[in-house]
Design a protein around this motif. Sequence first.
Motif, PDB file in Angstrom:
ATOM      1  N   ALA A  81      63.152  54.606  42.076  1.00 52.50           N
ATOM      2  CA  ALA A  81      63.937  55.539  41.276  1.00 52.50           C
ATOM      3  C   ALA A  81      65.430  55.369  41.527  1.00 52.50           C
ATOM      4  O   ALA A  81      66.240  55.383  40.593  1.00 52.50           O
ATOM      5  CB  ALA A  81      63.502  56.976  41.568  1.00 52.50           C
ATOM      6  N   VAL A  82      65.810  55.197  42.775  1.00 48.31           N
ATOM      7  CA  VAL A  82      67.236  55.027  43.112  1.00 48.31           C
ATOM      8  C   VAL A  82      67.757  53.704  42.561  1.00 48.31           C
ATOM      9  O   VAL A  82      68.872  53.635  42.010  1.00 48.31           O
ATOM     10  CB  VAL A  82      67.444  55.115  44.637  1.00 48.31           C
ATOM     11  CG1 VAL A  82      68.898  54.800  44.997  1.00 48.31           C
ATOM     12  CG2 VAL A  82      67.085  56.511  45.143  1.00 48.31           C
ATOM     13  N   LEU A  83      66.974  52.645  42.691  1.00 45.80           N
ATOM     14  CA  LEU A  83      67.398  51.342  42.162  1.00 45.80           C
ATOM     15  C   LEU A  83      67.552  51.386  40.644  1.00 45.80           C
ATOM     16  O   LEU A  83      68.505  50.822  40.091  1.00 45.80           O
ATOM     17  CB  LEU A  83      66.395  50.268  42.561  1.00 45.80           C
ATOM     18  CG  LEU A  83      66.383  49.873  44.045  1.00 45.80           C
ATOM     19  CD1 LEU A  83      65.164  49.012  44.351  1.00 45.80           C
ATOM     20  CD2 LEU A  83      67.664  49.153  44.434  1.00 45.80           C
ATOM     21  N   ASP A  84      66.629  52.048  39.973  1.00 47.01           N
ATOM     22  CA  ASP A  84      66.730  52.167  38.515  1.00 47.01           C
ATOM     23  C   ASP A  84      67.996  52.932  38.123  1.00 47.01           C
ATOM     24  O   ASP A  84      68.691  52.560  37.164  1.00 47.01           O
ATOM     25  CB  ASP A  84      65.499  52.876  37.950  1.00 47.01           C
ATOM     26  CG  ASP A  84      64.249  52.012  37.985  1.00 47.01           C
ATOM     27  OD1 ASP A  84      64.360  50.796  38.235  1.00 47.01           O
ATOM     28  OD2 ASP A  84      63.146  52.573  37.779  1.00 47.01           O
ATOM     29  N   ALA A  85      68.289  54.005  38.848  1.00 50.64           N
ATOM     30  CA  ALA A  85      69.496  54.785  38.553  1.00 50.64           C
ATOM     31  C   ALA A  85      70.746  53.951  38.778  1.00 50.64           C
ATOM     32  O   ALA A  85      71.703  54.000  37.989  1.00 50.64           O
ATOM     33  CB  ALA A  85      69.525  56.042  39.430  1.00 50.64           C
ATOM     34  N   ASP A  86      70.756  53.171  39.835  1.00 51.40           N
ATOM     35  CA  ASP A  86      71.906  52.319  40.126  1.00 51.40           C
ATOM     36  C   ASP A  86      72.084  51.248  39.052  1.00 51.40           C
ATOM     37  O   ASP A  86      73.211  50.952  38.633  1.00 51.40           O
ATOM     38  CB  ASP A  86      71.735  51.670  41.501  1.00 51.40           C
ATOM     39  CG  ASP A  86      72.907  50.797  41.871  1.00 51.40           C
ATOM     40  OD1 ASP A  86      74.027  51.322  42.021  1.00 51.40           O
ATOM     41  OD2 ASP A  86      72.722  49.560  41.990  1.00 51.40           O
ATOM     42  N   ASP A  87      70.980  50.671  38.586  1.00 49.09           N
ATOM     43  CA  ASP A  87      71.067  49.674  37.518  1.00 49.09           C
ATOM     44  C   ASP A  87      71.696  50.271  36.251  1.00 49.09           C
ATOM     45  O   ASP A  87      72.497  49.616  35.571  1.00 49.09           O
ATOM     46  CB  ASP A  87      69.677  49.141  37.177  1.00 49.09           C
ATOM     47  CG  ASP A  87      69.143  48.169  38.215  1.00 49.09           C
ATOM     48  OD1 ASP A  87      69.930  47.726  39.084  1.00 49.09           O
ATOM     49  OD2 ASP A  87      67.938  47.859  38.166  1.00 49.09           O
ATOM     50  N   THR A  88      71.329  51.506  35.938  1.00 45.78           N
ATOM     51  CA  THR A  88      71.876  52.156  34.742  1.00 45.78           C
ATOM     52  C   THR A  88      73.376  52.377  34.890  1.00 45.78           C
ATOM     53  O   THR A  88      74.153  52.164  33.945  1.00 45.78           O
ATOM     54  CB  THR A  88      71.163  53.491  34.488  1.00 45.78           C
ATOM     55  OG1 THR A  88      69.758  53.249  34.358  1.00 45.78           O
ATOM     56  CG2 THR A  88      71.667  54.144  33.223  1.00 45.78           C
ATOM     57  N   LEU A  89      73.795  52.783  36.072  1.00 45.31           N
ATOM     58  CA  LEU A  89      75.235  52.951  36.316  1.00 45.31           C
ATOM     59  C   LEU A  89      75.964  51.615  36.194  1.00 45.31           C
ATOM     60  O   LEU A  89      77.071  51.551  35.635  1.00 45.31           O
ATOM     61  CB  LEU A  89      75.476  53.538  37.707  1.00 45.31           C
ATOM     62  CG  LEU A  89      75.097  54.993  37.944  1.00 45.31           C
ATOM     63  CD1 LEU A  89      75.357  55.363  39.402  1.00 45.31           C
ATOM     64  CD2 LEU A  89      75.874  55.928  37.021  1.00 45.31           C
ATOM     65  N   ALA A  90      75.359  50.569  36.720  1.00 47.76           N
ATOM     66  CA  ALA A  90      76.007  49.252  36.686  1.00 47.76           C
ATOM     67  C   ALA A  90      76.198  48.745  35.266  1.00 47.76           C
ATOM     68  O   ALA A  90      77.111  47.950  35.005  1.00 47.76           O
ATOM     69  CB  ALA A  90      75.191  48.253  37.498  1.00 47.76           C
ATOM     70  N   ASP A  91      75.369  49.202  34.339  1.00 50.15           N
ATOM     71  CA  ASP A  91      75.444  48.735  32.952  1.00 50.15           C
ATOM     72  C   ASP A  91      76.453  49.518  32.108  1.00 50.15           C
ATOM     73  O   ASP A  91      76.668  49.181  30.936  1.00 50.15           O
ATOM     74  CB  ASP A  91      74.067  48.847  32.290  1.00 50.15           C
ATOM     75  CG  ASP A  91      73.095  47.788  32.802  1.00 50.15           C
ATOM     76  OD1 ASP A  91      73.568  46.776  33.349  1.00 50.15           O
ATOM     77  OD2 ASP A  91      71.873  47.988  32.672  1.00 50.15           O
ATOM     78  N   LEU A  92      77.049  50.551  32.666  1.00 50.46           N
ATOM     79  CA  LEU A  92      78.007  51.350  31.903  1.00 50.46           C
ATOM     80  C   LEU A  92      79.293  50.574  31.647  1.00 50.46           C
ATOM     81  O   LEU A  92      79.681  49.704  32.426  1.00 50.46           O
ATOM     82  CB  LEU A  92      78.358  52.636  32.664  1.00 50.46           C
ATOM     83  CG  LEU A  92      77.265  53.695  32.806  1.00 50.46           C
ATOM     84  CD1 LEU A  92      77.755  54.805  33.739  1.00 50.46           C
ATOM     85  CD2 LEU A  92      76.890  54.279  31.449  1.00 50.46           C
ATOM     86  N   ASP A  93      79.971  50.912  30.542  1.00 49.03           N
ATOM     87  CA  ASP A  93      81.343  50.458  30.359  1.00 49.03           C
ATOM     88  C   ASP A  93      82.223  51.687  30.138  1.00 49.03           C
ATOM     89  O   ASP A  93      81.744  52.764  29.817  1.00 49.03           O
ATOM     90  CB  ASP A  93      81.480  49.447  29.223  1.00 49.03           C
ATOM     91  CG  ASP A  93      80.944  49.973  27.897  1.00 49.03           C
ATOM     92  OD1 ASP A  93      80.546  51.150  27.828  1.00 49.03           O
ATOM     93  OD2 ASP A  93      80.940  49.202  26.926  1.00 49.03           O
TER      94      ASP A  93
END
Length: 365
Positions: A144-156
């Motif tokens: 769950a934490v890794l998925d949340a971090d991936d979503t943040l990393a994809d933001l612009d």
Amino acid sequence: MAADLFWPGDDRAGDHFTSESFLWAMVDVESDWLGRPLTVPKDLEWLANESESGGNPVIALVGLLREQDEGVHRGLTSQDVVDSALMRMSEAAVVSVRRDLHAAVTRLAALAATHRDTPMVARTLTQHAVPTTFGFRVAAWLTAVLDADDTLADLDFPDQIGGAAGTRAAMVELGRELPPGVPRWHTTRAPVTRLGDALVGCTDACARIANDVVTMSRPEIGELAEGSGGGSSTMPNKANPVLSVLVRRAAMTTPQLAATLHLAAAQQVDDRADGGWHAEWATLRDLVRRTLVAASQTADLLAGLRVDPDRMAATLAGAGDAVLAEQRTMAAAAGHDPAPSYLGDAIAYVDAVVARAHSTLEESP
């Protein structure tokens, strides 16, 4: 930011999304557009009071900045400055959130590896189910934490450079060389709603951990405990799971904040909104700060988390033969005797998630 008695731990969010940082970000936007640095006005209280008359802080701010240079703000509109400032503040805040998430990932990966074979009983709908391992439970938290971090990393975090109605007419009239590819999202609020959704994903992931800690630290279960539980005003014997409780608090409130951002996006009208835009600023501030606090508290919660493998094993043993009822049914259907272990591919899952965590940490800046 002033101490907040209404939100214990708010100081963990630091200077992110304070009125002072908002002012600095807006001046930064104006400086970049002007092409030279501007001095940040000091009278924040006056500026805040003057903001009501124009509905936003930019009008009064521009008046102050033009005392330094008459060319300030030419071609821009208030929304350009506010939106661009919010995105710049958000980008900095997301860096801080991800730093705490990565601290959590580091600890979770170590816990999962250490306890990949630590037996415990799985619970479904609050009841004993089948055997599992604590490492498997931790790997679910980690996913769950890794998925949340991936979503943040994809933001612009795009600047807003559109002018009064998104046409950039004043900029063209002034002969400005316009940067290519700069979006105009006056009434298309996806940059804000995507950010809001990503932040809620973080508090969801943090609460996934906190919920289990709260449950598993009940005295009648006793499989987990916070490193230093919080006290009680009347019962000196208590050690409350305070960090977990505060993380859960955030997760109960952030989805409604993101919903407000979506409602504001749905209320956009014409070429600049009449209220929907204004509703975003404080909403985004609260959402960002609460996510920052929750991520920081989760990192601390995990750093001090105490695991009791003996209690886990005793609970599993106490569950008796019932936890193997499914295995007996499946073995009979397959036509063979039950195997010595009934963990499926749980261990392989733990190893895969831990490997993913290490890869994420290696790739992080």
